[in-house]
Motif scaffolding. Sequence first.
Motif: not given
Length: 558
Positions: A526-546
Amino acid sequence: MSSAILLSDLTFAWPDGEPVFDGLDLVVNPGRTALIGANGSGKSTLLRLVTGTISPTRGTVRVEGPLGYLPQDLTLDATRPVDDVLGVAATRRALAAVERGDTDPSLWATIGDDWDVDDRARETLDRLGLGHIDLDRPVGALSGGEAVLLGLAGQLLRRPRVLVLDEPTNNLDRAARERLYAMVTAWTGVLLLVTHDRELLELVDQIAELRDGTMRLFGGTFSEYEAALAVEQEAAQRAVRAAEGDLRRQRRELDDAHVKLARRIRYGQKMWDTKREPKAIMAQRRRQAQVSAGKHRGLHEERLADAQERLASAEEAVRDDATIRVDLPATAVPPARRVLTVREAVLRTSAPSWATRGAPSVAVRDARFPRASSISFDVYGPERIALLGVNGSGKTTLLAALAGRLPVSSGEVDVAVPVRLLPQRLDVLDDELSIVANVHRLAPAAGENAIRARLARFLFRGARAERPVGTLSGGERFRATLAALMLAEPAPQLLLLDEPTNNLDLASVRQLGEALAAYQGALVVASHDLPFLRGLGITRWLRLDGGELSESGPPLGA
């Protein structure tokens, strides 16, 4: 109206005598200046000196122009009304009294020229995305990110010409960060900030680097600082190689001088023994040879000492920023292995303190998702999942549920592999125990030698591993917590990270990225730090809303 921050011969030491700065000089003129440095280098201490929270041991701090300061750990009383936090409550009460017909002169003094205080407050709140907040409501219902922005709004309403911000993007969701970036871009006065946020660092005009108690200024953004530093370090490495070559040459020449001296001594002794020349002449030659040999040896030894000094000086210019090494094959998860199943899980809207210790450091927050919403998803193999969502959407609560620290209201959470949670506040460890003892608590079957060998990979070698956790700096505590979780038995095959880059210096963020790059298990971050997330090789992006979880593509820029 001119504004500046002026530090002259600034010296500061803690009451126990430990020095932080000694004779520091700095001038910060209008523009955006980022103060960077490793955890423990004194960044927050310097900000406290600038804002007058603490006083220097020697030297002067002068701030020209009205000052605004947003500290890193902002704590707000949940019962305080919004206008009180903004610092306009007294003015608003005076205005209301005047409108009711009260003619007390003290009311006019309170109002001064601030007759439009309501309009200014609402305009400032709206600019920061808080236009929906009523000035008379208590702050207790605000999320952590909203509380940070509210604190910033209060500073802006004071019309400062000098603004000091300490980690302002901590706890801010993506939309809030964008509004903060816009405010920073439009700022025309003096701005001094401490941040690990790479995007924010790309908006500054200069970098002030605090290292080993000294300050260096680099013009431009963080990327330009990195480029200049890379050129500097390349030159420093060349200087070290040249100095090493010169040292080897001087050692060879000294060895050669010793060999030649030995030969001369043997020749002189032979001449003495055979008495081929008069004794007086041989004695004179012996004295001359000894004097010559002494001068020759002294010359080479002096050159060798100079070469060693040049090498030491060249090595000082090379930065030894050690890296974390992680080699944990036990964390590997086969691609088809079921890691996690969540079925129709309803998250609790409030959590006991033991389950949310990783919550934002601000004292006001809420969970704004509906109670009836449910969550379902699966994780297979070594997936790398980014968990996105606005402040208060329930990301921390979801991670606590996945880690087994908080039961769900209904539904099922089934984790099929060993799991560990790295909370925001890094309070997993016992402050009274050493790093070794803390790791031993989580890996009781491991021997001390094995634990020490593993801790060395996290840069805790020898006596450093014996330090009590309570004495560690922020970056050290982060590494110790990460080490304890990674080295726990059984080894975690699912690692949950809640805003892991909050309060970390840039070196620690880099070290975390390197450690996670070598991690072979499943990852939910769980992070708002996009440059950090880019460096992790993210394979899925999930969004929690409502209260509902959905698959989403990467945000713009990710």
